[in-house]
Design a protein around this motif. Sequence first.
Motif, PDB file in Angstrom:
ATOM      1  N   SER A   1       0.834  -1.207   0.000  1.00 31.46           N
ATOM      2  CA  SER A   1       0.000   0.000   0.000  1.00 31.46           C
ATOM      3  C   SER A   1       0.866   1.254   0.000  1.00 31.46           C
ATOM      4  O   SER A   1       0.565   2.232  -0.695  1.00 31.46           O
TER       5      SER A   1
ATOM      6  N   SER B   1       3.054   1.127  -3.563  1.00 30.14           N
ATOM      7  CA  SER B   1       2.267   1.177  -4.799  1.00 30.14           C
ATOM      8  C   SER B   1       1.627   2.538  -5.001  1.00 30.14           C
ATOM      9  O   SER B   1       1.565   3.045  -6.134  1.00 30.14           O
ATOM     10  N   THR B   2       1.138   3.157  -3.910  1.00 30.90           N
ATOM     11  CA  THR B   2       0.519   4.475  -4.038  1.00 30.90           C
ATOM     12  C   THR B   2       1.526   5.491  -4.554  1.00 30.90           C
ATOM     13  O   THR B   2       1.220   6.320  -5.420  1.00 30.90           O
TER      14      THR B   2
ATOM     15  N   LEU C   1       2.690   4.417  -8.331  1.00 35.94           N
ATOM     16  CA  LEU C   1       1.658   4.729  -9.322  1.00 35.94           C
ATOM     17  C   LEU C   1       1.499   6.234  -9.501  1.00 35.94           C
ATOM     18  O   LEU C   1       1.241   6.710 -10.604  1.00 35.94           O
TER      19      LEU C   1
ATOM     20  N   SER D   1      -5.608   5.192  -6.390  1.00 30.95           N
ATOM     21  CA  SER D   1      -5.029   4.115  -5.591  1.00 30.95           C
ATOM     22  C   SER D   1      -5.708   4.032  -4.233  1.00 30.95           C
ATOM     23  O   SER D   1      -5.983   2.939  -3.722  1.00 30.95           O
TER      24      SER D   1
END
Length: 447
Positions: free
Chosen positions: A346, A349-350, A353, A363
Amino acid sequence: MTTVLLPLGVALELLALLSQTSWLSWLAALAFLAYFLLHFNRLNPYPRWLGIITLGVLVAAAFNPRTDASLWPKLAGSAAYYTSFLGALGLMQLLAKRLPQLSELHKALLSGSKVVLYPRYVLTAGSIGSILNFGMMNLLCGTLATHLRRYPLTDLQRREGLRSVMVTTLRGFALVPLLAPTSVTIAIISREMPELSWSSMVPYGAVAAVMMILVGWRRETRGLLALRDDIGDTTRAEGMWGLLGGSLLGLMLIGLLAWQTVLSAPQSAMLLVPVGVTLYLLWRDRSPKQALGEIAENMSSMHNEMFIFGCAALLGGALGAIAPLEEIAAWLAAEPKYNLLLAVVSLFSTITLAVLGVAPIVSLSLIAGLLSQLALLGVPIMTPAVGLMCGFSLAMICSPFGPSTLILARYSGETPFRVAFGWNGRFVASVMPLLLLLLFATYWWHS
């Protein structure tokens, strides 16, 4: 004349909030759609590509058997809300240009002990941002440009001063998802997972905020001190008590409206800022036509950021509707060890991205939907929720496509990539290991 579609859309959305009438939000969405279709070629390359991708996802959602007819009015309402959110609070820029007291704000913040210079700036930006959101970025950046023009600085001094203050302002804004009960992060997480309230999450957010302040304290203090020395103004800032009184009155009105109505604090600010700015312009210039022209021009200058926020709302809602979140949650729930892994994912990836161009709110919506499914299965979700909260905070700093970065790029004249990576890359790399330690401690505490 088509620029009036933006204030029309914002006005319709504000009426929808006041009356709790959904069809007004749909009309607002149509007004925004009409404006952006007519002015699509005027958008920057990234918003244009984001719009094309969003259209593709919406077409895919239309043919997906998982979606039903109720999705489309919900998406229209979300797009109208988030687009209006940015446009309404961005009107603070008009006050920054006209109120002389606001030009003294930076003089007051640059005075006093050098020890508290950086944290005071950061916490002031975070406090204002917790209510005005992106309106704070326009307020502090607009008043900074006005303040520096008063002094005979060289181009290099002005550029370095802008960088130091704007970076500090952005770092303060990044504290809002960690600390503020009015932040969109807390709003989405608590809506999807009612068991995770603001009071239960704020201790972890406070620890993350302290880590971020400590990492930036030493380096940015040097830049702020250099700007103060270059300016060389030791006179006392005027009008601060009046500004403080006006600010407290505004906050009290926002709190009162939120208390007496169904509106939240951000929605109350979203309503009162345009009303206050419009009344001030009408009182000052006595010309409704001129006031409308200034408001339309201000929103038009922010149309890239408004378009990105609207597309993010559409993407998050559409992807959440078609993604198999229930199946993914069932797989993750089978192994408790995946809880910590999901927290780390979490976080990273946030940010990743966001760097690649996916708005953090997309996200946030997707991962929050996944966490809500895990919560239904009895999986403890505090650790991944903290990871998501911290990831969203850093994504606001290091995304070259986010509204906050675009606002800073517009005021500083730098490219968004320079703002995101050149100004903040080292800071993000330095704070990441500390946030990972926080996730490990949270996992240990809840295991």
